[in-house]
Design an enzyme around this catalytic site. Structure first.
Site, PDB file in Angstrom:
ATOM      1  N   GLU A 170      -3.274   0.313  -8.986  1.00 54.59           N
ATOM      2  CA  GLU A 170      -2.223   1.334  -9.053  1.00 54.59           C
ATOM      3  C   GLU A 170      -0.926   0.591  -9.384  1.00 54.59           C
ATOM      4  OE1 GLU A 170      -1.616   3.338  -5.272  1.00 54.59           O
ATOM      5  OE2 GLU A 170      -1.698   5.291  -6.254  1.00 54.59           O
ATOM      6  N   SER A 175       0.814  -1.216   0.000  1.00 55.72           N
ATOM      7  CA  SER A 175       0.000   0.000   0.000  1.00 55.72           C
ATOM      8  C   SER A 175       0.844   1.259   0.000  1.00 55.72           C
ATOM      9  CB  SER A 175      -0.846   0.056   1.271  1.00 55.72           C
ATOM     10  OG  SER A 175      -1.741  -1.001   1.335  1.00 55.72           O
ATOM     11  N   ASN A 199      -2.800   6.089  -1.158  1.00 54.28           N
ATOM     12  CA  ASN A 199      -2.731   6.211   0.301  1.00 54.28           C
ATOM     13  C   ASN A 199      -2.090   7.511   0.773  1.00 54.28           C
ATOM     14  OD1 ASN A 199      -4.145   3.986   1.393  1.00 54.28           O
ATOM     15  ND2 ASN A 199      -2.616   2.695   0.391  1.00 54.28           N
ATOM     16  N   HIS A 230      -0.853  -2.625  -7.074  1.00 53.48           N
ATOM     17  CA  HIS A 230      -1.620  -2.279  -5.873  1.00 53.48           C
ATOM     18  C   HIS A 230      -3.118  -2.351  -6.173  1.00 53.48           C
ATOM     19  CE1 HIS A 230      -2.635   0.984  -2.646  1.00 53.48           C
ATOM     20  NE2 HIS A 230      -2.828  -0.243  -2.190  1.00 53.48           N
TER      21      HIS A 230
HETATM   22  N1  CAA Z   1     -15.045  -9.242  -0.806  1.00 51.09           N
HETATM   23  C1  CAA Z   1     -15.692  -9.406  -1.964  1.00 51.09           C
HETATM   24  N2  CAA Z   1     -16.827  -8.749  -2.270  1.00 51.09           N
HETATM   25  C2  CAA Z   1     -17.326  -7.912  -1.336  1.00 51.09           C
HETATM   26  C3  CAA Z   1     -16.715  -7.698  -0.101  1.00 51.09           C
HETATM   27  C4  CAA Z   1     -15.517  -8.407   0.154  1.00 51.09           C
HETATM   28  N3  CAA Z   1     -14.834  -8.242   1.291  1.00 51.09           N
HETATM   29  N4  CAA Z   1     -17.444  -6.795   0.597  1.00 51.09           N
HETATM   30  C5  CAA Z   1     -18.500  -6.468  -0.171  1.00 51.09           C
HETATM   31  N5  CAA Z   1     -18.413  -7.136  -1.340  1.00 51.09           N
HETATM   32  C6  CAA Z   1     -19.364  -7.086  -2.426  1.00 51.09           C
HETATM   33  C7  CAA Z   1     -20.686  -7.662  -1.982  1.00 51.09           C
HETATM   34  O1  CAA Z   1     -20.645  -9.071  -2.057  1.00 51.09           O
HETATM   35  C8  CAA Z   1     -21.646  -7.029  -2.968  1.00 51.09           C
HETATM   36  O2  CAA Z   1     -21.616  -7.755  -4.160  1.00 51.09           O
HETATM   37  P1  CAA Z   1     -22.976  -7.995  -4.980  1.00 51.09           P
HETATM   38  O3  CAA Z   1     -23.398  -6.657  -5.497  1.00 51.09           O
HETATM   39  O4  CAA Z   1     -22.542  -8.945  -6.001  1.00 51.09           O
HETATM   40  O5  CAA Z   1     -23.955  -8.576  -4.011  1.00 51.09           O
HETATM   41  C9  CAA Z   1     -21.017  -5.671  -3.261  1.00 51.09           C
HETATM   42  O6  CAA Z   1     -19.657  -5.734  -2.794  1.00 51.09           O
HETATM   43  C10 CAA Z   1     -21.752  -4.583  -2.523  1.00 51.09           C
HETATM   44  O7  CAA Z   1     -21.777  -4.956  -1.168  1.00 51.09           O
HETATM   45  P2  CAA Z   1     -22.943  -4.584  -0.168  1.00 51.09           P
HETATM   46  O8  CAA Z   1     -24.230  -4.426  -0.949  1.00 51.09           O
HETATM   47  O9  CAA Z   1     -22.940  -5.556   0.952  1.00 51.09           O
HETATM   48  O10 CAA Z   1     -22.480  -3.233   0.479  1.00 51.09           O
HETATM   49  P3  CAA Z   1     -22.176  -1.833  -0.178  1.00 51.09           P
HETATM   50  O11 CAA Z   1     -23.124  -1.468  -1.254  1.00 51.09           O
HETATM   51  O12 CAA Z   1     -22.015  -0.936   0.985  1.00 51.09           O
HETATM   52  O13 CAA Z   1     -20.749  -2.008  -0.863  1.00 51.09           O
HETATM   53  C11 CAA Z   1     -18.431  -1.771  -0.704  1.00 51.09           C
HETATM   54  C12 CAA Z   1     -19.642  -2.478  -0.165  1.00 51.09           C
HETATM   55  C13 CAA Z   1     -18.207  -2.135  -2.191  1.00 51.09           C
HETATM   56  C14 CAA Z   1     -17.243  -2.273   0.097  1.00 51.09           C
HETATM   57  C15 CAA Z   1     -18.630  -0.227  -0.589  1.00 51.09           C
HETATM   58  O14 CAA Z   1     -19.023   0.099   0.732  1.00 51.09           O
HETATM   59  C16 CAA Z   1     -17.399   0.568  -0.918  1.00 51.09           C
HETATM   60  O15 CAA Z   1     -17.096   0.820  -2.073  1.00 51.09           O
HETATM   61  N6  CAA Z   1     -16.661   0.995   0.121  1.00 51.09           N
HETATM   62  C17 CAA Z   1     -15.429   1.744  -0.030  1.00 51.09           C
HETATM   63  C18 CAA Z   1     -14.325   0.788  -0.412  1.00 51.09           C
HETATM   64  C19 CAA Z   1     -13.016   1.478  -0.577  1.00 51.09           C
HETATM   65  O16 CAA Z   1     -12.861   2.687  -0.421  1.00 51.09           O
HETATM   66  N7  CAA Z   1     -12.006   0.672  -0.904  1.00 51.09           N
HETATM   67  C20 CAA Z   1     -10.654   1.131  -0.998  1.00 51.09           C
HETATM   68  C21 CAA Z   1      -9.981   0.911   0.334  1.00 51.09           C
HETATM   69  S1  CAA Z   1      -8.340   1.547   0.347  1.00 51.09           S
HETATM   70  C22 CAA Z   1      -7.448   0.385  -0.438  1.00 51.09           C
HETATM   71  O17 CAA Z   1      -7.915  -0.642  -0.848  1.00 51.09           O
HETATM   72  C23 CAA Z   1      -6.000   0.683  -0.626  1.00 51.09           C
HETATM   73  C24 CAA Z   1      -5.116   0.472   0.521  1.00 51.09           C
HETATM   74  O18 CAA Z   1      -3.920   0.272   0.282  1.00 51.09           O
HETATM   75  C25 CAA Z   1      -5.541   0.553   1.931  1.00 51.09           C
HETATM   76  P1  NAD Z   2      -4.327  -9.355   6.137  1.00 43.88           P
HETATM   77  O1  NAD Z   2      -3.892  -9.124   7.536  1.00 43.88           O
HETATM   78  O2  NAD Z   2      -5.783  -9.543   5.834  1.00 43.88           O
HETATM   79  O3  NAD Z   2      -3.567 -10.643   5.535  1.00 43.88           O
HETATM   80  C1  NAD Z   2      -2.179 -10.799   5.538  1.00 43.88           C
HETATM   81  C2  NAD Z   2      -1.892 -12.294   5.380  1.00 43.88           C
HETATM   82  O4  NAD Z   2      -0.483 -12.450   5.173  1.00 43.88           O
HETATM   83  C3  NAD Z   2      -2.259 -13.101   6.627  1.00 43.88           C
HETATM   84  O5  NAD Z   2      -3.078 -14.203   6.246  1.00 43.88           O
HETATM   85  C4  NAD Z   2      -0.907 -13.574   7.174  1.00 43.88           C
HETATM   86  O6  NAD Z   2      -0.963 -14.856   7.765  1.00 43.88           O
HETATM   87  C5  NAD Z   2      -0.049 -13.582   5.918  1.00 43.88           C
HETATM   88  N1  NAD Z   2       1.386 -13.416   6.162  1.00 43.88           N
HETATM   89  C6  NAD Z   2       1.984 -12.525   6.987  1.00 43.88           C
HETATM   90  N2  NAD Z   2       3.315 -12.645   6.894  1.00 43.88           N
HETATM   91  C7  NAD Z   2       3.558 -13.635   5.989  1.00 43.88           C
HETATM   92  C8  NAD Z   2       4.735 -14.220   5.444  1.00 43.88           C
HETATM   93  N3  NAD Z   2       5.954 -13.793   5.829  1.00 43.88           N
HETATM   94  N4  NAD Z   2       4.621 -15.207   4.521  1.00 43.88           N
HETATM   95  C9  NAD Z   2       3.389 -15.631   4.129  1.00 43.88           C
HETATM   96  N5  NAD Z   2       2.245 -15.119   4.606  1.00 43.88           N
HETATM   97  C10 NAD Z   2       2.324 -14.128   5.513  1.00 43.88           C
HETATM   98  O7  NAD Z   2      -3.734  -8.152   5.287  1.00 43.88           O
HETATM   99  P2  NAD Z   2      -4.306  -7.501   3.943  1.00 43.88           P
HETATM  100  O8  NAD Z   2      -5.288  -6.455   4.292  1.00 43.88           O
HETATM  101  O9  NAD Z   2      -4.673  -8.598   2.996  1.00 43.88           O
HETATM  102  O10 NAD Z   2      -3.007  -6.738   3.427  1.00 43.88           O
HETATM  103  C11 NAD Z   2      -1.958  -7.421   2.754  1.00 43.88           C
HETATM  104  C12 NAD Z   2      -1.132  -6.433   1.956  1.00 43.88           C
HETATM  105  O11 NAD Z   2      -1.983  -5.739   1.028  1.00 43.88           O
HETATM  106  C13 NAD Z   2      -0.430  -5.349   2.786  1.00 43.88           C
HETATM  107  O12 NAD Z   2       0.783  -5.022   2.178  1.00 43.88           O
HETATM  108  C14 NAD Z   2      -1.408  -4.179   2.696  1.00 43.88           C
HETATM  109  O13 NAD Z   2      -0.799  -2.935   2.909  1.00 43.88           O
HETATM  110  C15 NAD Z   2      -1.863  -4.337   1.250  1.00 43.88           C
HETATM  111  N6  NAD Z   2      -3.163  -3.728   0.955  1.00 43.88           N
HETATM  112  C16 NAD Z   2      -4.166  -3.763   1.873  1.00 43.88           C
HETATM  113  C17 NAD Z   2      -5.393  -3.201   1.552  1.00 43.88           C
HETATM  114  C18 NAD Z   2      -6.537  -3.236   2.537  1.00 43.88           C
HETATM  115  O14 NAD Z   2      -7.521  -2.529   2.325  1.00 43.88           O
HETATM  116  N7  NAD Z   2      -6.469  -4.022   3.580  1.00 43.88           N
HETATM  117  C19 NAD Z   2      -5.595  -2.624   0.295  1.00 43.88           C
HETATM  118  C20 NAD Z   2      -4.554  -2.637  -0.641  1.00 43.88           C
HETATM  119  C21 NAD Z   2      -3.323  -3.187  -0.295  1.00 43.88           C
END
Ligand code: CAA
Ligand code: NAD
Length: 283
Positions: free
Chosen positions: A152, A119, A190, A140
């Site tokens: 990304e 991330s 991020n 990403h």
């Molecule tokens: N895995 C797979 N599918 C999922 C899921 C999951 N964990 N969570 C929800 N879904 C699916 C549901 O199954 C549903 O699919 P269908 O339409 O086929 O039934 C669909 O998403 C919509 O779900 P819901 O109707 O239950 O709920 P919702 O309308 O609130 O949508 C959401 C859920 C898509 C997650 C929506 O709330 C959303 O877009 N949230 C923001 C997500 C976001 O910002 N993501 C980026 C996070 S940051 C990142 O990823 C980068 C990083 O490095 C941290």
């Molecule tokens: P998570 O905690 O759901 O899963 C991580 C998994 O990695 C766990 O099952 C753990 O057992 C396994 N693990 C840890 N160390 C390990 C190793 N050395 N060898 C093999 N397996 C190992 O985490 P996540 O949310 O899936 O995030 C995973 C990566 O994806 C991170 O780099 C995170 O920054 C990135 N990411 C996360 C998100 C998010 O929304 N959570 C979105 C984009 C990218």
């Protein structure tokens, strides 16, 4: 290069989603994790999602069966020797990631592209742990992977243009839209998202409003699908903290300081939805 066989390392929410979309696209996918229970529960979760897709008429039983058959759980990384692409999606920690890339570099043939789903961490530093930095790249995906369209794509200093072209094509083949970002802490996604989440945590920490109301402001006021605290719980509070620490250290700028409340929750083991408790309760 055509990608037929892949490995995903880390069967958490991201690795599981990446493996699912690759398997649905017809790749043979080895799914590895240091915790075998994580693989088993992830495969069960994917089975549930695919069953819902069948019930909604989006895919037929044959497609579901084919996708599940393409997912092969493995206990180590040795099968990476057969792979065109490996995507690492383990914990957001540079030492853990470079250790995996070092191991992969020994196992994989020259053709294999090694991608990280990091991330925020520097792709150039991850690549430098290998003898093939030209074949290392950031890929990403966004959470939840089967739903979110963006990938990304981040080249390190030494990433070859051919590697970038292959990964852009792979993202398209998975039904995603690739967008390139430079190798800076947090890339675009991020660098923009996480300070907003951190600021929402500061609002809670300072008693500006309740967690529910902070989320309501951003949902109803800004049309965000989830409030920032719900989104933090969804991403994982541990991951949010690690990303803030990368931004804080990487830019050496106090505007990225992680909120103490976020650190306290992580220290308490409150990692959000995946642990059952975060800013909200999921028990
Ligand atoms: N895995 C797979 N599918 C999922 C899921 C999951 N964990 N969570 C929800 N879904 C699916 C549901 O199954 C549903 O699919 P269908 O339409 O086929 O039934 C669909 O998403 C919509 O779900 P819901 O109707 O239950 O709920 P919702 O309308 O609130 O949508 C959401 C859920 C898509 C997650 C929506 O709330 C959303 O877009 N949230 C923001 C997500 C976001 O910002 N993501 C980026 C996070 S940051 C990142 O990823 C980068 C990083 O490095 C941290
Ligand atoms: P998570 O905690 O759901 O899963 C991580 C998994 O990695 C766990 O099952 C753990 O057992 C396994 N693990 C840890 N160390 C390990 C190793 N050395 N060898 C093999 N397996 C190992 O985490 P996540 O949310 O899936 O995030 C995973 C990566 O994806 C991170 O780099 C995170 O920054 C990135 N990411 C996360 C998100 C998010 O929304 N959570 C979105 C984009 C990218």
């Amino acid at each position: 290069m055509t990608i037929n066989t892949a490995m995903v390392i880390g069967a958490g929410q991201m690795g599981g989603g990446i493996a699912q979309v690759m398997a649905a696209a017809g790749h043979r996918v080895y799914l590895a994790d240091s915790d075998p229970a994580a693989i088993a529960s992830r495969l069960e979760f994917i089975d549930g999602l695919l069953s819902k897709d069948v019930a909604k008429g989006r895919v037929d039983e044959a497609a579901k069966t084919a996708t599940l058959a393409n997912l092969i759980p493995v206990s180590g990384l040795t099968e990476a020797v057969k792979c065109d692409l490996v995507v690492e999606a383990i914990v957001e920690n540079i030492e853990a990631k470079t250790a995996v890339f070092r191991e992969l570099d020994v196992i994989c043939p020259d053709r294999t592209i090694l991608a990280s789903n990091t991330s925020s961490l520097p792709i150039t530093e991850i690549a430098a742990a290998t003898a093939r930095p030209e074949k290392v790249i950031g890929m990403h995906f966004m959470n939840p992977v089967p739903v979110m369209k963006l990938v990304e794509v981040v080249s390190g200093l030494a990433t070859a243009p051919a590697t970038l072209a292959d990964i852009r094509q792979e993202a398209l083949d998975l039904g995603k839209i690739p967008v390139e970002a430079r190798d800076v802490p947090g890339f675009v996604s991020n660098r923009v998202l996480m300070p907003m989440i951190n600021e929402a945590v500061y609002c809670l920490y300072e008693g500006v409003a309740s967690a529910e109301d902070i989320d309501t402001v951003m949902k109803l006021g800004m049309n965000h699908p989830m409030g920032p605290l719900t989104l933090a719980d969804f991403i994982g509070l541990d991951t949010c903290l690690y990303i803030m620490e990368v931004l804080y250290r990487g830019y050496a700028d106090s505007k990225y300081r992680p909120c103490p409340l976020l650190r306290q929750y992580v220290n308490a083991g409150w990692h959000g939805k995946k642990s059952g408790r975060g800013f909200f309760n999921y028990a």
